[in-house]
Motif scaffolding. Structure first.
Motif, PDB file in Angstrom:
ATOM      1  N   THR A   1       0.834  -1.195   0.000  1.00 37.59           N
ATOM      2  CA  THR A   1       0.000   0.000   0.000  1.00 37.59           C
ATOM      3  C   THR A   1       0.867   1.242   0.000  1.00 37.59           C
ATOM      4  N   SER A   2       0.231   2.397  -0.156  1.00 37.81           N
ATOM      5  CA  SER A   2       0.949   3.668  -0.200  1.00 37.81           C
ATOM      6  C   SER A   2       1.546   3.993   1.155  1.00 37.81           C
ATOM      7  N   CYS A   3       2.859   4.258   1.187  1.00 38.09           N
ATOM      8  CA  CYS A   3       3.551   4.514   2.450  1.00 38.09           C
ATOM      9  C   CYS A   3       3.933   5.965   2.580  1.00 38.09           C
ATOM     10  N   THR A   4       4.007   6.431   3.836  1.00 40.59           N
ATOM     11  CA  THR A   4       4.671   7.690   4.094  1.00 40.59           C
ATOM     12  C   THR A   4       6.133   7.504   3.721  1.00 40.59           C
ATOM     13  N   PRO A   5       6.728   8.405   2.953  1.00 35.04           N
ATOM     14  CA  PRO A   5       8.126   8.215   2.521  1.00 35.04           C
ATOM     15  C   PRO A   5       9.058   7.932   3.684  1.00 35.04           C
ATOM     16  N   GLY A   6       9.835   6.857   3.557  1.00 36.55           N
ATOM     17  CA  GLY A   6      10.811   6.501   4.574  1.00 36.55           C
ATOM     18  C   GLY A   6      10.256   5.697   5.730  1.00 36.55           C
ATOM     19  N   SER A   7       8.923   5.506   5.782  1.00 38.54           N
ATOM     20  CA  SER A   7       8.335   4.763   6.901  1.00 38.54           C
ATOM     21  C   SER A   7       7.787   3.440   6.419  1.00 38.54           C
ATOM     22  N   SER A   8       7.239   2.671   7.344  1.00 43.44           N
ATOM     23  CA  SER A   8       6.683   1.356   7.007  1.00 43.44           C
ATOM     24  C   SER A   8       5.182   1.312   7.204  1.00 43.44           C
ATOM     25  N   TRP A   9       4.524   2.474   7.196  1.00 44.54           N
ATOM     26  CA  TRP A   9       3.089   2.525   7.417  1.00 44.54           C
ATOM     27  C   TRP A   9       2.371   3.231   6.273  1.00 44.54           C
ATOM     28  N   ASN A  10       1.175   2.754   6.001  1.00 43.08           N
ATOM     29  CA  ASN A  10       0.303   3.393   5.040  1.00 43.08           C
ATOM     30  C   ASN A  10       0.045   4.830   5.484  1.00 43.08           C
ATOM     31  N   SER A  11       0.166   5.781   4.579  1.00 47.83           N
ATOM     32  CA  SER A  11      -0.031   7.191   4.932  1.00 47.83           C
ATOM     33  C   SER A  11      -1.501   7.580   5.018  1.00 47.83           C
ATOM     34  N   THR A  12      -2.392   6.683   4.633  1.00 45.73           N
ATOM     35  CA  THR A  12      -3.825   6.946   4.678  1.00 45.73           C
ATOM     36  C   THR A  12      -4.443   6.222   5.869  1.00 45.73           C
ATOM     37  N   GLY A  13      -5.059   6.974   6.764  1.00 42.03           N
ATOM     38  CA  GLY A  13      -5.663   6.380   7.945  1.00 42.03           C
ATOM     39  C   GLY A  13      -7.071   5.891   7.694  1.00 42.03           C
ATOM     40  N   ILE A  14      -7.487   4.926   8.513  1.00 38.29           N
ATOM     41  CA  ILE A  14      -8.844   4.368   8.465  1.00 38.29           C
ATOM     42  C   ILE A  14      -9.514   4.679   9.799  1.00 38.29           C
ATOM     43  N   THR A  15     -10.684   5.292   9.776  1.00 38.41           N
ATOM     44  CA  THR A  15     -11.413   5.593  11.011  1.00 38.41           C
ATOM     45  C   THR A  15     -12.067   4.325  11.542  1.00 38.41           C
ATOM     46  N   ILE A  16     -11.674   3.903  12.767  1.00 38.51           N
ATOM     47  CA  ILE A  16     -12.232   2.671  13.338  1.00 38.51           C
ATOM     48  C   ILE A  16     -13.135   2.945  14.538  1.00 38.51           C
ATOM     49  N   ALA A  17     -13.161   4.175  15.037  1.00 40.28           N
ATOM     50  CA  ALA A  17     -14.064   4.530  16.141  1.00 40.28           C
ATOM     51  C   ALA A  17     -14.367   6.011  16.038  1.00 40.28           C
ATOM     52  N   GLY A  18     -15.619   6.379  16.295  1.00 35.03           N
ATOM     53  CA  GLY A  18     -16.043   7.758  16.164  1.00 35.03           C
ATOM     54  C   GLY A  18     -16.361   8.129  14.729  1.00 35.03           C
ATOM     55  N   VAL A  19     -16.797   9.368  14.556  1.00 36.36           N
ATOM     56  CA  VAL A  19     -17.119   9.906  13.228  1.00 36.36           C
ATOM     57  C   VAL A  19     -16.347  11.207  13.067  1.00 36.36           C
ATOM     58  N   THR A  20     -15.603  11.342  11.993  1.00 37.94           N
ATOM     59  CA  THR A  20     -14.735  12.496  11.783  1.00 37.94           C
ATOM     60  C   THR A  20     -15.499  13.810  11.898  1.00 37.94           C
ATOM     61  N   GLY A  21     -15.038  14.675  12.811  1.00 41.73           N
ATOM     62  CA  GLY A  21     -15.604  16.008  12.959  1.00 41.73           C
ATOM     63  C   GLY A  21     -16.940  16.079  13.652  1.00 41.73           C
ATOM     64  N   VAL A  22     -17.470  14.956  14.119  1.00 43.14           N
ATOM     65  CA  VAL A  22     -18.789  14.937  14.766  1.00 43.14           C
ATOM     66  C   VAL A  22     -18.616  14.463  16.202  1.00 43.14           C
ATOM     67  N   LEU A  23     -18.871  15.340  17.164  1.00 42.67           N
ATOM     68  CA  LEU A  23     -18.806  14.912  18.555  1.00 42.67           C
ATOM     69  C   LEU A  23     -20.218  14.671  19.058  1.00 42.67           C
ATOM     70  N   GLY A  24     -20.336  13.741  20.011  1.00 42.78           N
ATOM     71  CA  GLY A  24     -21.655  13.407  20.530  1.00 42.78           C
ATOM     72  C   GLY A  24     -21.558  12.415  21.656  1.00 42.78           C
ATOM     73  N   THR A  25     -22.716  12.045  22.195  1.00 44.21           N
ATOM     74  CA  THR A  25     -22.773  11.187  23.389  1.00 44.21           C
ATOM     75  C   THR A  25     -23.347   9.815  23.123  1.00 44.21           C
ATOM     76  N   ASN A  26     -23.803   9.549  21.891  1.00 44.50           N
ATOM     77  CA  ASN A  26     -24.366   8.212  21.674  1.00 44.50           C
ATOM     78  C   ASN A  26     -23.247   7.180  21.517  1.00 44.50           C
ATOM     79  N   SER A  27     -23.614   5.936  21.298  1.00 44.80           N
ATOM     80  CA  SER A  27     -22.639   4.843  21.322  1.00 44.80           C
ATOM     81  C   SER A  27     -21.744   4.792  20.089  1.00 44.80           C
ATOM     82  N   THR A  28     -22.023   5.601  19.074  1.00 46.33           N
ATOM     83  CA  THR A  28     -21.175   5.625  17.882  1.00 46.33           C
ATOM     84  C   THR A  28     -20.287   6.863  17.825  1.00 46.33           C
ATOM     85  N   LEU A  29     -20.480   7.807  18.749  1.00 45.61           N
ATOM     86  CA  LEU A  29     -19.763   9.071  18.708  1.00 45.61           C
ATOM     87  C   LEU A  29     -18.858   9.244  19.919  1.00 45.61           C
TER      88      LEU A  29
END
Length: 635
Positions: free
Chosen positions: A140-168
């Motif tokens: 996959t696409s790496c950050t130059p010089g590193s061993s990790w994909n430079s594109t993150g995957i959201t696994i918890a929460g919703v980007t830019g949305v704060l809240g109190t329910n069980s998904t936020l």
């Protein structure tokens, strides 16, 4: 105040909910302990908090962003995801040196180049597979010089949305992973710890109560740093000035270090905030070793302490020489981590000095191993870092919070390597971060980041993943047993002679993890009871998510699937009906074998080196005259 100047430390209330026991006079709390971090950055608006009698909540608070985590490296399955069309290629297998994680070394990937025709399909199955024949590799696409994909995957929460329910989430301070691959998140402004099962988007509250500030054993006041040891959770309860311990599936905490200060009929009780060795004055970093010794940073007192299970006070292991930038001083210590290879070495994030210090535990001074070149965004600089972890090669991974990035400093290096985020750029895309704080790795060295002001947890996969094929695929997903498991080798799982009688018919849960050594195994239950009886129900053996026991709940009404042997003067064991005495269903195994003893067993296929989870429920009555025995073995 510019966005880059805002830390997360002010994202919290500084006082608990008011109660009817409060004084009728106003209580004024001045947050002087929240120090400015940095010279021109991470400025904190120090606001006063006012609590009036009967008023539950805060009237004034300036909130901003920033967070911290020392984290656990806990086993987690490898998530394989690949998409290509069939083609003939020269496949290069990339070498990755994986780290040692909680006593286990993750597998390294060897390097080889072969010409092969591969047809890669889309797969999101959580598995680890092995073969001795063909191998394919997805790069996959790496950050130059590193061993990790430079594109993150959201696994918890919703980007830019704060809240109190069980998904936020509402400001993410920390992240950790347990032995069942569950992901724990310090959901700071919601006053709770959320647990997300692998690949789940809905969280479960396992500590604290949503939007409820408090100081009881079930409440929290801004959970800051977390550490997960196997399946036990430790939480830095920031404004209760304590560290709470939560056993698996238990929502009531036990104070493990520090203590709260309570207002009760105008008297102050407990250790509270302070500088004594039994007190904490803001803790931003926690680490617990396998002996149960806890290490914690004491931010305002500029020191690191450790506390044994049996001790009532802490012991200073680093710092405690006032605020400063000398080699024996700290200026706002935050994240901490014990060296993976040398338990006498501790790494300390010296946040306002923009550096990471390496200390021999109990030593008189530290050595700068990352940063220390004033604050800045160059790769030889840090800007108010918050968290650090190390791997088996003594490489350091640092959450460089005000630079909105995660960097790796190889052992002995004078410059870091960018592995996540974009230096100096705040963002909410897949390649940017917004005040990252806690970080951790899973067993496959995938990186997890608490992306505080994006209200999410990001996962960065290693940029080379080897998948292999055989006829049988082995999953690393582990079924969660009904109670916290103990680790056992082949032989005896459980043994007792003449135990105390249970409150009939109250069952006790027993669970064990066991690593197979051959191609098959036999689970056996031996019972003798003079003159009472043993009651057994809900026997399970899981390999990943596959159940290997037949008729484990005895609902067939017979011992179908089981092998019976033994000799009893009276009352041989049998499947017995009676829903009021079964742990579940209508049947259970009832054994009143007297004088000698009898055994039921099942044999099942295993894969050498794989982990199996064994659990069962057991109770007895009428104990003990003259002899009552229960032995549970696996071999």
């Amino acid at each position: 105040m510019q966005a880059a100047d805002i830390p997360i430390d002010s994202l919290t209330s500084g006082a608990s909910n008011s109660t009817s026991n409060q004084t009728p006079n106003d209580i004024h709390i001045d947050l002087k302990h929240v120090a400015n971090i940095g010279e021109n950055t991470s400025k904190i608006s120090k606001k006063s908090f006012w609590i009036k009698s009967g008023l539950a909540g805060l009237l004034a608070i300036t909130v901003t962003c920033g967070a911290i985590i020392p984290t656990a490296l806990i086993l987690s399955p490898l998530k394989v995801s690949s998409t290509t069309n069939a083609t003939t290629v020269a496949v290069t297998i990339v070498t990755l040196n994986y780290i040692t994680v909680v006593g286990a070394t993750a597998v390294g990937i060897t390097t080889t180049t072969v010409a092969t025709t591969v047809g890669t399909t889309v797969s999101t199955t959580t598995t680890t597979v092995a073969t001795t024949t063909a191998t394919t590799t997805t790069v996959t696409s790496c950050t130059p010089g590193s061993s990790w994909n430079s594109t993150g995957i959201t696994i918890a929460g919703v980007t830019g949305v704060l809240g109190t329910n069980s998904t936020l989430l509402s400001y993410v301070n920390d992240v950790g992973i347990d032995i069942f691959s569950n992901i724990y998140v310090a959901d700071a402004n919601n006053q709770r710890i959320q647990r997300f099962a692998l690949n789940a988007t809905v969280g479960q509250t396992v500590a604290g109560v949503v939007s409820t500030i408090g100081s009881t054993a079930t409440l929290l006041n801004y959970p800051r740093a977390i550490f997960v040891l196997a399946s036990t959770l430790f939480v830095s309860d920031l404004y209760n000035y304590r560290i709470q311990k939560f056993t698996y599936n238990t929502s009531t905490g036990v104070t493990f270090a520090g203590a709260i200060i309570k207002i009760l009929f105008f008297y102050l009780e407990g250790n509270g905030q302070g500088s004594a060795l039994n007190q904490i004055n803001l803790c931003y970093g926690v680490y617990v070793d396998t002996t149960g010794t806890i290490y914690y940073s004491d931010f305002t007192n500029n020191r690191i302490l450790k506390k044994l299970n049996s001790s009532s006070t802490g012991v200073v292991v680093a710092g405690n020489n006032g605020v400063g930038s000398a080699s024996n001083q700290f200026n706002g210590p935050m994240g901490i981590y014990i060296d993976a290879n040398n338990q006498s070495i501790i790494y300390v994030v010296d946040s306002s000095n923009h550096r990471v210090q390496r200390w021999v535990i109990g030593g008189t001074s530290g050595t700068t191993v990352a940063g220390g070149n004033s604050n800045g965004s160059a790769l030889n600089q840090l800007n108010n870092p918050r968290a650090v972890i190390s791997d088996s090669s003594s490489n350091l991974y640092i959450s460089d919070t005000n630079n909105h990035r995660v960097v790796m400093w190889a052992s002995g290096s004078t410059i870091g390597i960018l592995i996540a985020g974009t230096s100096g750029v705040i963002g909410s895309t897949e390649t940017t971060l917004n005040y990252p704080n806690g970080i951790t790795f899973d067993a496959n060295k995938n990186l997890y980041v608490a992306d505080s002001c994006n209200f999410r947890v990001q996962k960065y996969t290693t940029c080379a993943v080897t998948t292999t094929t055989i006829a049988t695929t082995t999953t690393t997903v582990t079924a969660i047993p009904p109670c916290a498991p103990q680790s056992r080798s082949s032989g005896t799982l459980f043994s007792v002679t003449n135990p105390t009688s249970s409150t009939y018919p109250t069952y006790t849960c027993y669970a064990y993890t066991w690593v197979a050594t051959g191609s098959s195994a036999t689970l056996s239950f031996f019972f003798r009871h003079d003159p009472g009886g043993w009651m057994l129900d809900d026997v399970n053996v899981y390999h990943g998510l596959t159940q290997l026991i037949t008729n484990g709940g005895f609902e067939a009404g017979t011992l179908s699937g089981w092998t019976y042997s033994g000799s009893c003067t009276f009352y041989t064991g049998m499947a017995y009906s009676g829903s009021s005495y079964a742990k579940s269903g209508s049947y259970y195994y009832y054994d009143r074998c007297s004088s000698n003893g009898d055994t039921i067993s099942q044999t099942f296929s295993t894969v050498a080196g794989d982990t199996y989870v064994v659990s069962f429920w057991l109770t007895n009555y009428g104990c003990c005259s003259p002899t009552e025995i229960a032995n549970v073995t696996i071999s």
